[in-house]
Design a protein around this motif. Structure first.
Motif, PDB file in Angstrom:
ATOM      1  N   MET A   1       1.447   1.666  -3.010  1.00  0.00           N
ATOM      2  CA  MET A   1       1.712   2.970  -2.429  1.00  0.00           C
ATOM      3  C   MET A   1       2.692   2.823  -1.263  1.00  0.00           C
ATOM      4  N   TYR A   2       3.584   3.778  -1.116  1.00  0.00           N
ATOM      5  CA  TYR A   2       4.625   3.742  -0.087  1.00  0.00           C
ATOM      6  C   TYR A   2       4.652   5.095   0.619  1.00  0.00           C
ATOM      7  N   ILE A   3       4.454   5.090   1.938  1.00  0.00           N
ATOM      8  CA  ILE A   3       4.388   6.333   2.714  1.00  0.00           C
ATOM      9  C   ILE A   3       5.354   6.227   3.891  1.00  0.00           C
ATOM     10  N   GLU A   4       6.048   7.313   4.184  1.00  0.00           N
ATOM     11  CA  GLU A   4       6.922   7.360   5.358  1.00  0.00           C
ATOM     12  C   GLU A   4       6.350   8.321   6.390  1.00  0.00           C
ATOM     13  N   VAL A   5       6.380   7.899   7.666  1.00  0.00           N
ATOM     14  CA  VAL A   5       5.921   8.727   8.785  1.00  0.00           C
ATOM     15  C   VAL A   5       7.082   8.859   9.765  1.00  0.00           C
ATOM     16  N   ASP A   6       7.568  10.073   9.961  1.00  0.00           N
ATOM     17  CA  ASP A   6       8.627  10.320  10.936  1.00  0.00           C
ATOM     18  C   ASP A   6       7.979  10.807  12.221  1.00  0.00           C
ATOM     19  N   ALA A   7       7.902   9.927  13.207  1.00  0.00           N
ATOM     20  CA  ALA A   7       7.236  10.264  14.470  1.00  0.00           C
ATOM     21  C   ALA A   7       8.231  10.422  15.615  1.00  0.00           C
ATOM     22  N   VAL A  17       0.919   7.409  17.147  1.00  0.00           N
ATOM     23  CA  VAL A  17      -0.190   6.532  16.761  1.00  0.00           C
ATOM     24  C   VAL A  17      -1.193   7.281  15.888  1.00  0.00           C
ATOM     25  N   ILE A  18      -1.535   8.483  16.281  1.00  0.00           N
ATOM     26  CA  ILE A  18      -2.523   9.266  15.529  1.00  0.00           C
ATOM     27  C   ILE A  18      -2.018   9.563  14.118  1.00  0.00           C
ATOM     28  N   ASN A  19      -0.758   9.978  13.994  1.00  0.00           N
ATOM     29  CA  ASN A  19      -0.196  10.286  12.674  1.00  0.00           C
ATOM     30  C   ASN A  19      -0.144   9.047  11.789  1.00  0.00           C
ATOM     31  N   THR A  20       0.198   7.913  12.389  1.00  0.00           N
ATOM     32  CA  THR A  20       0.256   6.657  11.623  1.00  0.00           C
ATOM     33  C   THR A  20      -1.139   6.250  11.163  1.00  0.00           C
ATOM     34  N   LYS A  21      -2.113   6.343  12.057  1.00  0.00           N
ATOM     35  CA  LYS A  21      -3.484   5.947  11.697  1.00  0.00           C
ATOM     36  C   LYS A  21      -4.031   6.826  10.574  1.00  0.00           C
ATOM     37  N   GLY A  73      -1.108  -0.745   0.643  1.00  0.00           N
ATOM     38  CA  GLY A  73       0.224  -0.195   0.465  1.00  0.00           C
ATOM     39  C   GLY A  73       1.075  -0.399   1.707  1.00  0.00           C
ATOM     40  N   ILE A  74       2.207   0.278   1.747  1.00  0.00           N
ATOM     41  CA  ILE A  74       3.167   0.127   2.838  1.00  0.00           C
ATOM     42  C   ILE A  74       3.402   1.488   3.496  1.00  0.00           C
ATOM     43  N   VAL A  75       3.332   1.495   4.821  1.00  0.00           N
ATOM     44  CA  VAL A  75       3.652   2.687   5.603  1.00  0.00           C
ATOM     45  C   VAL A  75       4.861   2.347   6.481  1.00  0.00           C
ATOM     46  N   ILE A  76       5.907   3.141   6.358  1.00  0.00           N
ATOM     47  CA  ILE A  76       7.097   2.975   7.199  1.00  0.00           C
ATOM     48  C   ILE A  76       7.058   4.060   8.268  1.00  0.00           C
ATOM     49  N   GLU A 106       7.590  -1.403   9.525  1.00  0.00           N
ATOM     50  CA  GLU A 106       6.899  -1.521   8.242  1.00  0.00           C
ATOM     51  C   GLU A 106       5.497  -2.058   8.484  1.00  0.00           C
ATOM     52  N   ILE A 107       4.509  -1.341   7.959  1.00  0.00           N
ATOM     53  CA  ILE A 107       3.111  -1.767   8.086  1.00  0.00           C
ATOM     54  C   ILE A 107       2.545  -1.981   6.687  1.00  0.00           C
ATOM     55  N   LYS A 108       2.013  -3.165   6.446  1.00  0.00           N
ATOM     56  CA  LYS A 108       1.381  -3.471   5.159  1.00  0.00           C
ATOM     57  C   LYS A 108      -0.127  -3.492   5.339  1.00  0.00           C
ATOM     58  N   LYS A 109      -0.812  -2.705   4.516  1.00  0.00           N
ATOM     59  CA  LYS A 109      -2.275  -2.691   4.536  1.00  0.00           C
ATOM     60  C   LYS A 109      -2.790  -3.295   3.242  1.00  0.00           C
TER      61      LYS A 109
END
Length: 196
Positions: free
Chosen positions: A1-7, A16-20, A29-32, A68-71
């Motif tokens: 899974m790949y998710i993008e967060v524009d903060a 931080v809250i939106n990313t968490k 998956g990966i969160v950018i 890039e955050i890998k979980k």
């Protein structure tokens, strides 16, 4: 899974809250995450580490930082060795101790921080807000004693909004910058919070 967060453009602690929230919604998956300042970058990296995720900065330009955050996916995080730490946090909201004479209050606070270095077990975290951030920036005696605690594994965390307010963001001498989300999280999850 790949998710993008524009903060970008979001005030602390929203990045931080939106990313968490996105990380909580996936097993792996990966969160950018894209942010626009160094404090937000540091807070996202700390969040990732606290959740045992792997993270790295993949792009860094003026006003545009991508992380890039890998979980999941067999991520192994080396834990920092912490000896003789109690599951307690100390919340310091002023550079002075008590009410009354300010000069006396500063002397008492210096004495309190020094005494912490001589009193084991140490707390897991020390949270500095409002004028308390002056203890990790301007005051030589307290910064030196905080360094002793930090070397023993104590987290010394100064509120980023407070550092900005006092114009001290570039003057941090010990510990790291944090945000209100992390402050609340630490206080909620500590067995005891001692307010000074």
């Amino acid at each position: 899974m790949y998710i993008e967060v524009d903060a970008r453009g979001l005030a602390c602690p929203k990045p931080v809250i939106n990313t968490k929230k996105e990380l909580d919604n996936i097993e792996q998956g990966i969160v950018i995450v894209t942010v626009d300042n160094d404090v937000a970058k540091q807070n996202i990296l700390k969040l990732s580490n606290s959740l045992n995720c792997e993270s790295r900065v993949i792009k860094e330009e003026k006003d545009l930082i991508s992380i890039e955050i890998k979980k999941g996916e067999n991520v192994i995080i080396e834990e920092k060795k912490q000896e003789e730490l109690e599951d307690k946090c100390i919340f310091i909201s002023s550079n002075k101790m008590g009410n009354g004479n300010d000069e006396l209050g500063e002397v008492l606070m210096r004495g309190f921080i020094y005494t912490l270095t001589e009193s084991k077990p140490y707390p897991k975290s020390i949270l500095l807000v409002n004028s308390g951030v002056k203890l990790s920036t301007e005051n030589h005696d307290t910064t030196q004693n905080f360094k002793i605690l930090e070397e023993a594994g104590v987290e010394i965390l100064s509120c980023g909004t407070c550092l900005d307010y006092y114009g001290l963001k570039e003057s941090l001498k010990v510990g790291s910058v944090t945000n209100m989300y992390t402050i609340v999280d630490i206080m909620k999850n500590s067995s005891q919070t001692i307010s000074i």
